[in-house]
Scaffold this motif. Structure first.
Motif, short mmCIF file in Angstrom:
data_model
loop_
_atom_site.label_atom_id
_atom_site.label_comp_id
_atom_site.label_asym_id
_atom_site.label_seq_id
_atom_site.Cartn_x
_atom_site.Cartn_y
_atom_site.Cartn_z
N PHE A 168 44.47 51.72 -6.47
CA PHE A 168 44.88 51.29 -5.52
C PHE A 168 45.55 51.51 -5.28
CE2 PHE A 168 41.57 47.92 -6.87
CZ PHE A 168 40.89 47.78 -5.90
N ALA A 169 46.33 52.64 -6.40
CA ALA A 169 47.89 52.36 -6.71
C ALA A 169 48.28 53.52 -5.51
CB ALA A 169 48.87 52.95 -7.50
N LEU A 170 47.36 54.73 -5.57
CA LEU A 170 47.69 55.57 -4.63
C LEU A 170 46.76 55.28 -3.47
CD1 LEU A 170 45.82 58.45 -6.97
CD2 LEU A 170 48.49 57.65 -6.16
N TYR A 181 40.65 60.56 -5.34
CA TYR A 181 39.67 61.53 -6.57
C TYR A 181 40.37 62.84 -7.09
CZ TYR A 181 37.45 56.35 -7.44
OH TYR A 181 37.54 55.37 -8.41
N ARG A 182 40.60 63.46 -6.12
CA ARG A 182 41.29 65.10 -5.91
C ARG A 182 42.53 64.72 -6.62
NH1 ARG A 182 44.81 67.18 -3.51
NH2 ARG A 182 44.83 66.15 -1.18
N LEU A 183 43.16 64.09 -6.33
CA LEU A 183 44.22 63.99 -7.22
C LEU A 183 45.04 63.24 -8.33
CD1 LEU A 183 47.47 64.26 -5.74
CD2 LEU A 183 47.50 61.53 -4.36
N LEU A 184 43.79 62.18 -8.07
CA LEU A 184 43.94 61.58 -9.37
C LEU A 184 43.67 62.12 -10.80
CD1 LEU A 184 42.76 57.84 -9.94
CD2 LEU A 184 44.98 58.30 -10.45
N ALA A 185 43.40 63.67 -10.79
CA ALA A 185 42.64 64.55 -11.10
C ALA A 185 43.17 65.58 -11.35
CB ALA A 185 41.06 65.69 -11.16
N THR A 186 45.12 65.40 -11.14
CA THR A 186 46.29 65.97 -11.20
C THR A 186 46.72 65.48 -12.56
OG1 THR A 186 47.01 65.80 -9.35
CG2 THR A 186 45.93 67.77 -9.60
#
Length: 345
Positions: A168-170, A181-186
């Motif tokens: 939700f933050a993103l 999820y691509r971003l959260l994986a970094t």
């Protein structure tokens, strides 16, 4: 003669005890309105048709408790209602039986993603943005508004977990659902999500059980909250002045699973098979507004109710499906980071 009678009495007691044990099935769910709906749609009808007694328990996803049972071979739960993310980790750790779908006898095709190695989807539910319609002058339209403390002043509530909070933050920071999820994986993506959470940290009242968001909203403790859509729908039906924003909802499955080592595995399969029937799923959805995993059940529903489910096409627009594989891989580390972050002033 006395010895013979005593032997017969003991044998009789053992038989009765064994019979009683076989006739009791312990099913664990998340409680609240969802459990009430399960009692009506699954438990009572199954008891009536099978003659078995269901012991209905509750949990909040305490996987450590399940692991302790399995490790010590003292499993007292027979069927578990479990979120797909917890199921994935538990399946990998050997806490659940691998399902034999031939024993379930499900005739209808299920919605995509409902059939897993260790669990079968009961329903589709969404973590949505809910709000008190009497506390806000204007209705929010998405997570960006959730983060806007000036336009929408007041406390807001999020589940005390990295799951959901980070997504939700993103989304509130302008990230498209397809990129979350691509971003959260970094490391950069995780840092960005926590930085966004910092913006509203002092205004957050955390929730841990699904019944809490509607309670907080109705009491006026918070003006907005992430919440399970079915809980908000049930509160609205009861007269609560609450609203739902579907844009950016995070949807996933609850699944039936069988704890590894249950002594009632045959009865567990029999119950799950019964509960997956479209007639039973229809009854559940009429009591709790979650999307049935059996499309044959959806076709039986009232059109108005169908439009208020996560599976309704309009509600799926701009929705984000929980990435179970992502949380299975990164969940432990992110939850530890989240706990450390949330405990700091």
């Amino acid at each position: 003669m006395k010895t013979k009678l005593l032997t017969l009495a003991v044998a009789s007691c053992l038989t009765v005890t064994g019979y009683a044990k076989d006739e009791r099935l312990t099913i664990i769910s998340y409680g609240g309105a969802s459990k009430d709906a399960q009692v009506t749609a699954f438990y009572k009808p199954y008891e009536a048709t099978s003659g078995k007694q269901i012991i209905a328990g509750e949990w909040n996803g305490e996987m450590a408790k399940l692991k302790a049972m399995v490790d010590t071979k003292s499993v007292s739960w027979d069927v578990l209602d479990v979120e797909d993310t917890d199921l994935a980790r538990g399946c990998e750790d050997g806490l659940f039986e691998t399902l034999d779908y031939s024993r379930l006898g499900i005739k209808e095709p299920l919605v995509d993603g409902a059939k897993g190695e260790c669990g079968v989807g009961i329903f589709v539910w969404s973590n949505v943005l809910a709000y008190n319609t009497e506390k806000l002058k204007e209705a929010p339209t998405g997570w960006k508004d959730f983060w806007d403390l000036k336009k929408f002043p007041g406390k807001r509530s999020l589940r005390k977990s990295a799951r959901g909070s980070l997504e939700f933050a993103l989304l509130a920071d302008g990230v498209k659902p397809a990129d979350v999820y691509r971003l959260l994986a970094t490391p950069a993506g995780v840092k960005r999500a926590f930085a966004k959470l910092n913006e509203i940290k002092s205004s957050i009242q955390w929730w841990e059980a699904g019944a809490q968001p509607p309670q907080y909203l109705i009491a006026g403790d918070v003006v907005m909250s992430s919440a399970y859509n079915g809980r908000i729908h049930a509160a609205k039906v009861a007269g609560a002045k609450l609203g739902i924003v579907w844009d950016g909802n995070l949807y996933q499955f609850d699944e039936w699973a069988i704890p590894k080592g249950t002594k009632n595995i045959d009865a567990a399969y029999d119950f799950i098979s019964f509960a997956m029937r479209p007639e039973q799923q229809k009854l559940y959805t009429e009591k709790m507004a979650y999307g049935p995993s059996n499309p044959a059940a959806a076709a039986m529903l009232d059109k108005q109710l169908a439009s208020e489910l996560p599976t309704y096409p309009d509600n799926m627009k701009n929705a984000l499906q929980m990435d179970v594989a992502f949380w299975a891989e990164h969940g432990e580390a992110l939850e530890e980071q989240f706990i450390a972050w949330s405990s700091r002033n």
